[in-house]
Design an enzyme around this catalytic site. Structure first.
Site, PDB file in Angstrom:
ATOM      1  N   CYS A  82       0.834  -1.205   0.000  1.00  0.00           N
ATOM      2  CA  CYS A  82       0.000   0.000   0.000  1.00  0.00           C
ATOM      3  C   CYS A  82       0.872   1.260   0.000  1.00  0.00           C
ATOM      4  O   CYS A  82       1.566   1.531  -0.970  1.00  0.00           O
ATOM      5  CB  CYS A  82      -0.976  -0.042   1.163  1.00  0.00           C
ATOM      6  SG  CYS A  82      -2.337   1.159   0.983  1.00  0.00           S
ATOM      7  N   HIS A 192      -4.004  -4.738  -0.165  1.00  0.00           N
ATOM      8  CA  HIS A 192      -3.628  -5.283   1.138  1.00  0.00           C
ATOM      9  C   HIS A 192      -3.720  -6.813   1.085  1.00  0.00           C
ATOM     10  O   HIS A 192      -4.816  -7.368   1.154  1.00  0.00           O
ATOM     11  CB  HIS A 192      -4.568  -4.757   2.235  1.00  0.00           C
ATOM     12  CG  HIS A 192      -4.362  -3.319   2.549  1.00  0.00           C
ATOM     13  ND1 HIS A 192      -3.441  -2.882   3.467  1.00  0.00           N
ATOM     14  CD2 HIS A 192      -4.961  -2.210   2.053  1.00  0.00           C
ATOM     15  CE1 HIS A 192      -3.478  -1.559   3.537  1.00  0.00           C
ATOM     16  NE2 HIS A 192      -4.387  -1.121   2.687  1.00  0.00           N
ATOM     17  N   GLU A 194      -3.021  -8.928   3.351  1.00  0.00           N
ATOM     18  CA  GLU A 194      -3.534  -9.452   4.626  1.00  0.00           C
ATOM     19  C   GLU A 194      -5.046  -9.361   4.732  1.00  0.00           C
ATOM     20  O   GLU A 194      -5.655  -9.995   5.602  1.00  0.00           O
ATOM     21  CB  GLU A 194      -2.866  -8.721   5.801  1.00  0.00           C
ATOM     22  CG  GLU A 194      -3.389  -7.326   6.092  1.00  0.00           C
ATOM     23  CD  GLU A 194      -2.843  -6.236   5.191  1.00  0.00           C
ATOM     24  OE1 GLU A 194      -3.138  -5.056   5.445  1.00  0.00           O
ATOM     25  OE2 GLU A 194      -2.129  -6.563   4.211  1.00  0.00           O
TER      26      GLU A 194
END
Length: 213
Positions: A82, A192, A194
């Site tokens: 990011c 992202h 995650e």
């Protein structure tokens, strides 16, 4: 045992990334740290980030982590996430114009305010937030990830690499934009991982196996 450092400079979903890496890397020692010695001792490094690039660069320079990242970038695999991806570029238009790390030639620009939705014609919202398909290259970090797989994004700015060969992933949101870059042992994504469920976990697992070549 492999070791991974997640750079802590006060901006990023550090524990979320650590938990995701733990899920796919049971044999990896993970350390969240701002200590240059810890970071430079790791086999691989993740450079995360959320928020504004001006504050990001201020903190990196204040702590000396800008030079640590430059050293990592020439010595071992580095994954930018990011804002960490945007910081690898030369310059960002955010915060009135901000000089970045300059590790990958290119610039960071804000999405236009008047991008039309192709289905409704209404203006698309900025920030770009939500799931989007990524059309990707054949880089090792995409192994096992379907072409045009969807990942989760939250951003108002996008990168434009100066070299076409550094582009490793492309998305469309009003305009076509670069969603991943790769150069030597650097790899960075605007989304992202995650928060991107199976595909994001697969990318992190690939990073833990990647030797940077």
């Amino acid at each position: 045992m492999n070791s991974l450092a997640i750079i802590d400079y006060g901006m990023g979903n550090l524990h979320s990334i650590a938990k995701a890496v733990e899920h796919v890397g049971a044999d990896t020692r993970i350390r969240i740290s701002a200590d240059p010695a810890h970071i430079l001792d790791a086999d691989r490094v993740i450079f995360p980030g959320v928020g504004a690039i001006g504050h990001c660069m201020e903190e990196l320079r204040r702590t000396g982590l800008d030079d640590v990242i430059r050293e990592v970038a020439v010595s071992r695999p580095l994954l930018g996430v990011c804002l960490g991806m945007q910081a690898l570029m030369e310059h960002s238009a955010e915060n009135g114009g901000t000089d970045c790390l300059g590790l990958i030639p290119g610039r960071v620009t804000r999405f236009p305010a008047d991008m039309p939705d192709p289905l409704t014609g209404a203006a698309l919202k900025v920030p770009h937030m939500g799931w989007n398909a990524v059309h990707h290259s054949d880089h090792p970090l995409w192994q096992g990830i379907d072409q045009d797989e969807r990942f989760y994004f939250v951003h108002s700015y996008y990168v434009t690499p100066a070299r076409a060969e550094d582009r490793a992933g492309v998305c469309t949101y009003g305009i076509d934009f670069t969603s991943a870059v790769a150069h030597a042992n650097l790899f960075a994504v605007q989304f992202h991982p995650e928060k991107s469920q199976h595909a994001g976990l697969q990318l992190l697992a690939n990073f833990l196996r990647w030797d940077g070549n």
